[in-house]
Design an enzyme around this catalytic site. Structure first.
Site, PDB file in Angstrom:
ATOM      1  N   HIS A 124      38.353  76.874  80.223  1.00  0.00           N
ATOM      2  CA  HIS A 124      39.498  76.052  79.819  1.00  0.00           C
ATOM      3  C   HIS A 124      39.238  75.377  78.480  1.00  0.00           C
ATOM      4  O   HIS A 124      40.110  75.286  77.632  1.00  0.00           O
ATOM      5  CB  HIS A 124      39.806  75.000  80.891  1.00  0.00           C
ATOM      6  CG  HIS A 124      40.198  75.585  82.210  1.00  0.00           C
ATOM      7  ND1 HIS A 124      41.109  76.602  82.312  1.00  0.00           N
ATOM      8  CD2 HIS A 124      39.819  75.296  83.485  1.00  0.00           C
ATOM      9  CE1 HIS A 124      41.273  76.922  83.590  1.00  0.00           C
ATOM     10  NE2 HIS A 124      40.493  76.147  84.316  1.00  0.00           N
ATOM     11  N   ASP A 167      46.575  83.000  80.142  1.00  0.00           N
ATOM     12  CA  ASP A 167      45.838  83.373  81.351  1.00  0.00           C
ATOM     13  C   ASP A 167      44.457  83.934  80.994  1.00  0.00           C
ATOM     14  O   ASP A 167      44.277  84.518  79.928  1.00  0.00           O
ATOM     15  CB  ASP A 167      46.673  84.424  82.101  1.00  0.00           C
ATOM     16  CG  ASP A 167      46.307  84.516  83.572  1.00  0.00           C
ATOM     17  OD1 ASP A 167      45.491  83.702  84.047  1.00  0.00           O
ATOM     18  OD2 ASP A 167      46.842  85.419  84.236  1.00  0.00           O
ATOM     19  N   LEU A 216      56.656  72.955  62.886  1.00  0.00           N
ATOM     20  CA  LEU A 216      56.537  73.618  64.191  1.00  0.00           C
ATOM     21  C   LEU A 216      56.617  72.623  65.345  1.00  0.00           C
ATOM     22  O   LEU A 216      55.962  71.582  65.328  1.00  0.00           O
ATOM     23  CB  LEU A 216      55.183  74.338  64.253  1.00  0.00           C
ATOM     24  CG  LEU A 216      54.807  74.978  65.605  1.00  0.00           C
ATOM     25  CD1 LEU A 216      55.609  76.249  65.842  1.00  0.00           C
ATOM     26  CD2 LEU A 216      53.313  75.277  65.671  1.00  0.00           C
TER      27      LEU A 216
HETATM   28  C1  V07 Z   1      44.953  72.861  78.697  1.00  0.00           C
HETATM   29  C2  V07 Z   1      43.646  74.590  77.433  1.00  0.00           C
HETATM   30  C3  V07 Z   1      44.370  75.835  77.046  1.00  0.00           C
HETATM   31  C4  V07 Z   1      44.163  76.970  78.003  1.00  0.00           C
HETATM   32  C5  V07 Z   1      44.981  76.873  79.256  1.00  0.00           C
HETATM   33  C6  V07 Z   1      44.720  75.799  80.261  1.00  0.00           C
HETATM   34  C7  V07 Z   1      43.765  74.718  79.872  1.00  0.00           C
HETATM   35  C8  V07 Z   1      46.081  71.692  75.584  1.00  0.00           C
HETATM   36  C9  V07 Z   1      46.670  70.764  76.429  1.00  0.00           C
HETATM   37  C10 V07 Z   1      47.562  69.671  76.051  1.00  0.00           C
HETATM   38  C11 V07 Z   1      48.627  69.317  76.864  1.00  0.00           C
HETATM   39  C12 V07 Z   1      49.491  68.275  76.494  1.00  0.00           C
HETATM   40  C13 V07 Z   1      49.296  67.631  75.291  1.00  0.00           C
HETATM   41  C14 V07 Z   1      48.245  67.959  74.476  1.00  0.00           C
HETATM   42  C15 V07 Z   1      47.380  68.980  74.853  1.00  0.00           C
HETATM   43  C16 V07 Z   1      46.268  71.141  77.716  1.00  0.00           C
HETATM   44  C17 V07 Z   1      46.043  71.159  79.994  1.00  0.00           C
HETATM   45  C18 V07 Z   1      45.247  72.284  79.935  1.00  0.00           C
HETATM   46  C19 V07 Z   1      46.357  70.542  81.309  1.00  0.00           C
HETATM   47  F1  V07 Z   1      50.138  66.644  74.907  1.00  0.00           F
HETATM   48  N1  V07 Z   1      45.379  72.555  76.285  1.00  0.00           N
HETATM   49  N2  V07 Z   1      45.468  72.252  77.592  1.00  0.00           N
HETATM   50  N3  V07 Z   1      46.564  70.577  78.902  1.00  0.00           N
HETATM   51  N4  V07 Z   1      44.147  74.007  78.651  1.00  0.00           N
END
Ligand code: V07
Length: 238
Positions: free
Chosen positions: A34, A17, A128
């Site tokens: 983000h 968050d 991991l």
């Molecule tokens: C997202 C970055 C981290 C902060 C919180 C929200 C924004 C990595 C992924 C991801 C998801 C699936 C995957 C590989 C990477 C991601 C979303 C948002 C929607 F297979 N960070 N991140 N997906 N944020």
């Protein structure tokens, strides 16, 4: 009551968050928070790997997040692709296995394709487990498990009286993973926000004021240290 230390947690879950607030504090658009948050994902993943944690679950997108402005949702839906481009090689080198939980159906095709590629290309890794909660909601997951068990019962594959806690756990999207030992939430909020409601029953909770993009390796290490000093009694003894 004894002074012994707990082992490193097997499973750490994180509610990441504060990305929007991080951006606002710098006069940047929310989406820049983000993107910066994704850098913290990289650092914390490698730190978890080094600590010997088995599973790291990250709440990337909740079922509630669709209510955000269209532009922000579109940006978020592009992050798995971006993550793939910048991080996949390093994840493979570090023996990290990507897993995803949540309903993939409403995700745009490019997002699903990126996620599937990350999962497929790391499927043989044995280190991991990096488990992203993507379009995930805890109540939804319990409802889906209930539906799955009901369908099995109607099909005559199981008897209703055999449905116990283990059967429900095995029908959740976390099936096969240990329950989280430690939940971390950044940005000073003290809520679960519909995250892993069944699995968090005995989990130690750790709230930090830092915003997610500022969360570093040392912050994970501090959370793990605090966890290892805690006395876990599971309600057995006073
Ligand atoms: C997202 C970055 C981290 C902060 C919180 C929200 C924004 C990595 C992924 C991801 C998801 C699936 C995957 C590989 C990477 C991601 C979303 C948002 C929607 F297979 N960070 N991140 N997906 N944020």
């Amino acid at each position: 009551m004894n002074g012994s230390r707990l082992p490193v947690p097997r499973h750490v879950a994180i509610i990441m968050d504060g990305n929007g607030r991080w951006a606002r504090a710098r006069g940047l658009p929310r989406v820049m928070g983000h993107r910066e948050g994704m850098k913290a994902v990289r650092e914390v993943t490698l730190a978890a790997h080094r600590l010997g944690i088995e599973v790291l679950t990250l709440y990337a997108f909740s079922t509630e997040n669709w209510k955000r402005p269209r532009d922000e949702v579109d940006f978020l839906m592009a992050l798995p692709q971006e993550f793939l481009q910048t991080e996949l090689e390093s994840l493979i080198q570090n023996n990290v296995r990507v897993r995803v939980m949540g309903d993939p159906n409403p995700l745009p095709p490019h997002t699903r394709a990126a996620v599937e590629e990350a999962v497929r290309r790391t499927a043989a890794n044995t280190g991991l487990i990096l488990n992203f909660a993507l379009n995930y909601g805890g109540r939804m997951d319990i409802a889906r498990a209930a539906r799955k068990l009901a369908e099995s019962a109607v099909a005559g594959e199981i008897r209703p009286e055999t449905i116990d806690e283990a059967a429900v756990a095995a029908a959740l999207s976390t099936a096969g993973l240990p329950d989280p030992d430690l939940l971390i939430r950044t940005s000073g909020e003290m809520r679960l926000s519909n995250f892993m409601l069944f699995e968090l029953a005995y989990t130690e909770l750790w709230f930090v004021d830092k915003l997610w993009p500022d969360f570093r390796r040392e912050d994970l290490e501090a959370a793990v240290e605090a966890y290892r000093r805690r006395d876990r009694r599971f309600g057995g003894l006073g």
